[in-house]
Design an enzyme around this catalytic site. Structure first.
Site, PDB file in Angstrom:
ATOM      1  N   MET A  34      -3.149   8.837  12.019  1.00  0.00           N
ATOM      2  CA  MET A  34      -4.158   9.277  11.054  1.00  0.00           C
ATOM      3  C   MET A  34      -4.921  10.505  11.510  1.00  0.00           C
ATOM      4  O   MET A  34      -6.104  10.650  11.226  1.00  0.00           O
ATOM      5  CB  MET A  34      -5.167   8.148  10.772  1.00  0.00           C
ATOM      6  CG  MET A  34      -4.526   6.943  10.160  1.00  0.00           C
ATOM      7  SD  MET A  34      -5.668   5.567   9.983  1.00  0.00           S
ATOM      8  CE  MET A  34      -5.607   4.801  11.581  1.00  0.00           C
TER       9      MET A  34
ATOM     10  N   ASP B 284       0.836  -1.200   0.000  1.00  0.00           N
ATOM     11  CA  ASP B 284       0.000   0.000   0.000  1.00  0.00           C
ATOM     12  C   ASP B 284       0.866   1.244   0.000  1.00  0.00           C
ATOM     13  O   ASP B 284       2.080   1.196  -0.099  1.00  0.00           O
ATOM     14  CB  ASP B 284      -1.051  -0.025   1.116  1.00  0.00           C
ATOM     15  CG  ASP B 284      -0.456  -0.377   2.447  1.00  0.00           C
ATOM     16  OD1 ASP B 284       0.617   0.158   2.765  1.00  0.00           O
ATOM     17  OD2 ASP B 284      -1.070  -1.195   3.167  1.00  0.00           O
TER      18      ASP B 284
ATOM     19  N   LYS C 277      -4.674   3.007  -0.632  1.00  0.00           N
ATOM     20  CA  LYS C 277      -5.194   3.444   0.665  1.00  0.00           C
ATOM     21  C   LYS C 277      -4.748   4.852   0.965  1.00  0.00           C
ATOM     22  O   LYS C 277      -4.126   5.110   1.974  1.00  0.00           O
ATOM     23  CB  LYS C 277      -4.728   2.545   1.819  1.00  0.00           C
ATOM     24  CG  LYS C 277      -5.507   1.282   1.947  1.00  0.00           C
ATOM     25  CD  LYS C 277      -6.135   1.194   3.315  1.00  0.00           C
ATOM     26  CE  LYS C 277      -6.560  -0.221   3.580  1.00  0.00           C
ATOM     27  NZ  LYS C 277      -5.704  -0.898   4.555  1.00  0.00           N
TER      28      LYS C 277
HETATM   29  N1  SAH Z   1       0.402  -0.006  10.650  1.00  0.00           N
HETATM   30  C1  SAH Z   1       0.942   1.334  10.633  1.00  0.00           C
HETATM   31  C2  SAH Z   1      -0.111   2.382  10.774  1.00  0.00           C
HETATM   32  C3  SAH Z   1      -1.066   2.438   9.633  1.00  0.00           C
HETATM   33  S1  SAH Z   1      -2.269   3.694   9.820  1.00  0.00           S
HETATM   34  C4  SAH Z   1       2.000   1.456  11.709  1.00  0.00           C
HETATM   35  O1  SAH Z   1       2.177   0.559  12.522  1.00  0.00           O
HETATM   36  O2  SAH Z   1       2.692   2.474  11.731  1.00  0.00           O
HETATM   37  C5  SAH Z   1      -1.551   4.997   8.901  1.00  0.00           C
HETATM   38  C6  SAH Z   1      -1.031   6.060   9.801  1.00  0.00           C
HETATM   39  O3  SAH Z   1       0.235   5.702  10.330  1.00  0.00           O
HETATM   40  C7  SAH Z   1      -0.759   7.372   9.108  1.00  0.00           C
HETATM   41  O4  SAH Z   1      -1.934   8.130   8.922  1.00  0.00           O
HETATM   42  C8  SAH Z   1       0.167   8.031  10.067  1.00  0.00           C
HETATM   43  O5  SAH Z   1      -0.522   8.538  11.181  1.00  0.00           O
HETATM   44  C9  SAH Z   1       0.986   6.870  10.560  1.00  0.00           C
HETATM   45  N2  SAH Z   1       2.261   6.750   9.833  1.00  0.00           N
HETATM   46  C10 SAH Z   1       2.673   5.713   9.110  1.00  0.00           C
HETATM   47  N3  SAH Z   1       3.910   5.935   8.632  1.00  0.00           N
HETATM   48  C11 SAH Z   1       4.290   7.137   9.070  1.00  0.00           C
HETATM   49  C12 SAH Z   1       5.461   7.937   8.923  1.00  0.00           C
HETATM   50  N4  SAH Z   1       6.502   7.521   8.216  1.00  0.00           N
HETATM   51  N5  SAH Z   1       5.498   9.150   9.529  1.00  0.00           N
HETATM   52  C13 SAH Z   1       4.461   9.571  10.253  1.00  0.00           C
HETATM   53  N6  SAH Z   1       3.329   8.873  10.423  1.00  0.00           N
HETATM   54  C14 SAH Z   1       3.250   7.668   9.844  1.00  0.00           C
END
Ligand code: SAH
Length: 464
Positions: A383, A248, A270
């Site tokens: 998010m 994704d 997504k």
């Molecule tokens: N499974 C993922 C989260 C997925 S939900 C995890 O464990 O990190 C998606 C959210 O993750 C985004 O909206 C943001 O809030 C956060 N996110 C994911 N990667 C990020 C990054 N590199 N920097 C900041 N926020 C991040």
């Protein structure tokens, strides 16, 4: 590349060694190990070399080298201490286009001998193109210590089963998948521990059990927040053996670049509110691909079980009876906090940390607000960029101090990482002015102050 690395078949071929001393003897021995019939020409010969020749179908002519010695030879080595002789051997060999090596004279060599790690039939050759033989030898020594002595046996036994493998898996992909599984699994372990007959029996069974229509498998892999260095070894291994990668938006390009080159890549998107593929379709896609016998790497940002909907995907796989494994990843809360210099807990500031999603079904955040208000708890909002202002307002309305520090980390752990800090009262407007981009993670709590205390500023987000 200065030399073409090749492995030459000289079995039963005649090879000439000019010189009868110790070095000549070492070179002759190497040729004999590869099955050559060695002919030595020299005015004098060491007795051990003469004995070796007699044992290995070799021959010796006492006398001075002459060009006629090259007749019928496949390869020639000069190991004398007479420069004129060495030079003559080189010149004569070149005229006849014979591969020639003059020991310790790179300018008089059409090929060089690499340092080797011999796990026959598996052989590793290391060369520095004559620039630093010591470096090549050091590297060889390192390889020697890391490659199990039984690797050669492993290759031998695989060789025995090649015809059966071809017959069982006419498709090369399926065949490769089989070997990759076995060479990293029980078969290899049995060979390493010296139980070769059991290893053979295991392979027999494995072939019998695997028709070409073998069921596939799904790896649900957490790819971490962006920096490829944060991948686990297991993630990398599975990324490199998967036939299909389903990924994704959150998975960064440098991470995708580490997947198997010839894998099929399927983007299922997504972006917020613009799902490239609805979750149900993703679940169904994984099942379909696995049923086609493919090894599917479902690559997800961060950790699959933290706001990753990994649970839903494996539920579907389990229902369809498809084997799967889950590989944890560094969740963005961990990655962002470490790379932004904000410890999530701290004896003096926060004894607990809570991960919350700021994205709710109708687009408006509905959270158990009063539970979130706690002076000594860090909140991490995933998010939450769109709802940021409302979230801050609600936290204040439910009793959190308006001067509570907040940090927003955008594209955390990547070279584009940006951090904006403020308080519940002003963070939303600061973020609006910053032109910051998703994905972002919001950290609320006193721990945010530590960033300044630790003097943790990098490049773009250093204070003016
Ligand atoms: N499974 C993922 C989260 C997925 S939900 C995890 O464990 O990190 C998606 C959210 O993750 C985004 O909206 C943001 O809030 C956060 N996110 C994911 N990667 C990020 C990054 N590199 N920097 C900041 N926020 C991040």
């Amino acid at each position: 590349m200065e030399y073409l690395p090749i492995f030459l078949n000289i079995r039963d071929q005649r090879c000439l060694v000019v010189g009868g001393g110790e070095i000549a003897s070492r070179k002759a021995a190497m040729l004999m190990r590869a099955g050559a019939r060695v002919h030595v020409v020299a005015p004098h010969i060491d007795i051990p070399l003469l004995e070796k020749l007699q044992h290995a179908d070799g021959s010796f002519r006492q006398g001075n080298y002459s060009a006629a010695d090259l007749d019928g030879m496949a390869l020639v080595i000069a190991a004398t201490d007479d420069e004129a002789v060495n030079r003559a051997v080189y010149d004569d060999a070149r005229v006849r286009q014979l591969p020639v090596n003059v020991v310790d004279a790179p300018a008089l060599c059409s090929f060089v001998f690499p340092s080797i790690v011999d796990r026959s039939p598996l052989v590793i050759a290391v060369s520095s193109a004559g620039k630093s033989p010591v470096l090549a030898r050091l590297l060889r020594a390192r390889l020697e210590t890391t490659i199990p002595a039984t690797y050669g046996r492993l290759a031998d036994i695989c060789g025995e089963f090649r015809p059966l493998a071809k017959q069982t898996f006419p498709d090369t992909n399926a065949r490769r998948a089989f070997w990759e599984r076995e060479l990293q699994g029980q078969f290899a372990e049995l060979v390493y521990s010296g139980r070769e007959n059991e290893a053979r029996a295991h392979l027999q069974n494995a072939f019998a059990a695997s028709g070409p229509q073998q069921a596939g498998e799904v790896y649900l892999v957490g790819a971490g927040p962006g920096d490829p260095d944060l991948l686990t070894f297991r993630a990398l291994r599975l990324m490199q053996q998967a036939d299909v990668v389903v990924h994704d938006r959150l998975v960064s390009t440098p991470i995708l670049d580490l997947c198997r080159r010839d894998a099929e890549f399927i983007y299922v998107g997504k972006a917020r509110a613009a799902h490239a593929l609805p979750q149900d379709d993703i679940n169904a896609l994984l099942v379909t691909l696995a049923k086609q016998g493919k090894r599917v790497c479902r690559l997800k940002g961060g950790d699959p079980f933290i706001f990753g909907r990994g649970g839903e995907e494996i539920e579907e796989l389990a229902a369809a009876g498809i084997p799967f494994q889950v590989v944890p990843g560094i969740t963005s809360a961990n990655g962002c906090s470490a790379y932004a210099g904000i410890p999530l807990t701290h004896r003096d500031y926060a004894q607990s940390v809570r991960f919350v999603t700021g994205h709710l079904k109708d687009g408006s955040p509905e959270l158990p607000w009063s539970e979130l208000i706690h002076e000594h708890q860090t909140l991490v909002l995933y998010m939450g960029l769109v709802g940021l202002e409302r979230i801050c307002d609600q936290l204040v309305a439910h009793g959190m101090s308006a001067d509570m520090p907040v940090a927003l980390v955008s594209q955390g752990t990547t070279p584009q990482q940006k951090v904006v800090t403020g308080t519940l009262a002003d963070i939303a407007s600061k973020v609006a002015d910053s032109g910051i981009r998703a994905p972002t993670l919001t950290i609320v709590g006193r721990v945010v102050e530590l960033r300044e205390k630790l003097n943790w500023f990098a490049g773009a987000d250093a204070p003016a």
